[in-house]
Design an enzyme around this catalytic site. Sequence first.
Site, PDB file in Angstrom:
ATOM      1  N   ASP A 147      -5.225  -3.903  -3.121  1.00  0.00           N
ATOM      2  CA  ASP A 147      -4.333  -3.567  -2.018  1.00  0.00           C
ATOM      3  C   ASP A 147      -4.207  -4.762  -1.066  1.00  0.00           C
ATOM      4  O   ASP A 147      -5.205  -5.274  -0.563  1.00  0.00           O
ATOM      5  CB  ASP A 147      -4.939  -2.358  -1.285  1.00  0.00           C
ATOM      6  N   SER A 179       0.817  -1.216   0.000  1.00  0.00           N
ATOM      7  CA  SER A 179       0.000   0.000   0.000  1.00  0.00           C
ATOM      8  C   SER A 179       0.853   1.269   0.000  1.00  0.00           C
ATOM      9  O   SER A 179       1.708   1.437  -0.850  1.00  0.00           O
ATOM     10  CB  SER A 179      -0.953  -0.040   1.196  1.00  0.00           C
TER      11      SER A 179
END
Length: 579
Positions: free
Chosen positions: A433, A100
């Site tokens: 993600d 991320s």
Amino acid sequence: MTEPQEVAYGAKSHPRRHDGSSDISVHFGISDEEKAAVKNRGEKVLTALRKLGLNVKKGPVLSVLVSGGGLRADIACQGVLSELSHVGLLDMVTSLAGVSGSTWCMSSLYSQRDGFQDLVKAENELRRRLREDSWTFSVALDGLCVAAERDDYSLTDFWSYSIVYSFTKELLDARLSCVRDQSEKGTVPYPIFATIDQDLKSGANEKTQNAWFEFTPDWAGYPTLGSSTPGAYVSTTHCGSRFEGGKLIQQKAERDFSYLRAVCGSALADKNTILKTIKDFFWKLIHGSSTQEKMLIVHPEGITLKAITGDVFDLVYTFLTDGDCLPILKNLQSKMTGNKDFSEAATLTDQMIKHSLRTSRDEQRQLIQELLEKIFSRDLVEKSNVSSFLKFLWKTFSCLLSWTWGTTNNFVYKCGDIKDKFLAGQKNMYLMDAGLAINSAYPLVLPPVRNTEIILSFDFSEGDPFETIKATAKYCKACNIPFPPVDEAKLNQEAKTPSDFYIFEGENTPVVMHFPLFNKVNCGSTAVIEKRRTTYATFRLKDYSDAEVCQLLEDSKANVRNNKDAILAKISELAEATS
């Protein structure tokens, strides 16, 4: 730890230098390219250790994990790497694996040939970008219009230009494969960018082994498709190209770092917060600038398009947030009625209004999708002077309605060497993600094939500073992967006011050294820790001041600086034990 024997399996059991090859690879273990990179990096590690007076034959394999956390993680990652370099530890790092927001920092550094050579310069550049607010709405919109020409456009493209660009104030057109030369020579830590396959992710963190998908300079793919199933890879340069039955059907350009940032960093908040952020962008597009007028008022139907664009977005947004769509449908009907270009759309809208109380949610979604296709009809889009802009609107609204992220051509589609028939049967994969699973890339560095002996885990999470450790312990237990014992009860007691350093050790497991970002050492008290967490909230949309950026850099640096001796002692201990 010994590396499992690689076995002949499928398309290729021993991936080697691809030189542009479009082959896919199904194999156990890491690629020959990564082995060469790790070997050459090991020479650099050994040189660094000998400079400290250690007469050893081999340095331990050390992986640095940097967690997610949006812009907070981006800045904190920069601080950690800067300080590791400053205290002489960065040259001892074999690989760097990010999730991320930390991949935003990694992308920026790896996109430059000297990114890791002068981290002070990189840090100052980061501060300048954030201070000067170099994000430009028109540039973002231009990029979105180009992206909308792709047949695999998804909300990830939108996220890349509207959110990640606005957070980082930077667009990167370099590509991960360009790092091959540096990584092969061992001049930089081997980069691993973590994502997950949304379709393969189960609800429980500890059952996501086959969902993890990694990007490296050489190969992109699934490290494993099960506890006894080989992984599947494609050359990073061909990730996104169309394959069928293991053969390249249509080659497409490798996606750039800006897109990779969005793939890796697309789960910064819950769905409603993401929707609100997207809504704010469209409000600016529709009401806050003259961009839309310039785009739409170019032919007669543009007047109506300009009038209804806001309503179309509101319709999709209201549906997704369980609001009342009826008033919006009535507005759309009144604006489209009498315009021949939207006669079919007006008729459908009338039907939707009449039957609104008798349709299920799935039926409503399907009708809204049909309405989008009639409003942004093929004829209208193709004859428009701004067809790319109309494609952007249509595709974004459609992807919002279906909540479609990370669309990528599936390189193992109809590949007979893949035992997972679900995966092999999908034309597309949808990458997301990895923070949706575990907010740190443990699953990519823990398998014995990577021989990781020490993990430095820098946790930039907003909530529980031990959640990644606890989730990884459960994951490893379920997947039979060696991991040191974790006293969850003790960690829960210390979560509000953690220390700056924890060490987890076990028999025949890697040593894990864990560093919570905000702690009682660099913050001083629980009150300050809470204030820091509030100040640097993951989805804070207001820009950080330079003073706030500097404070965050200092906090992350302190966690390295204050514990450098403990880190070096453990590295030295393991190096001497293997020599």
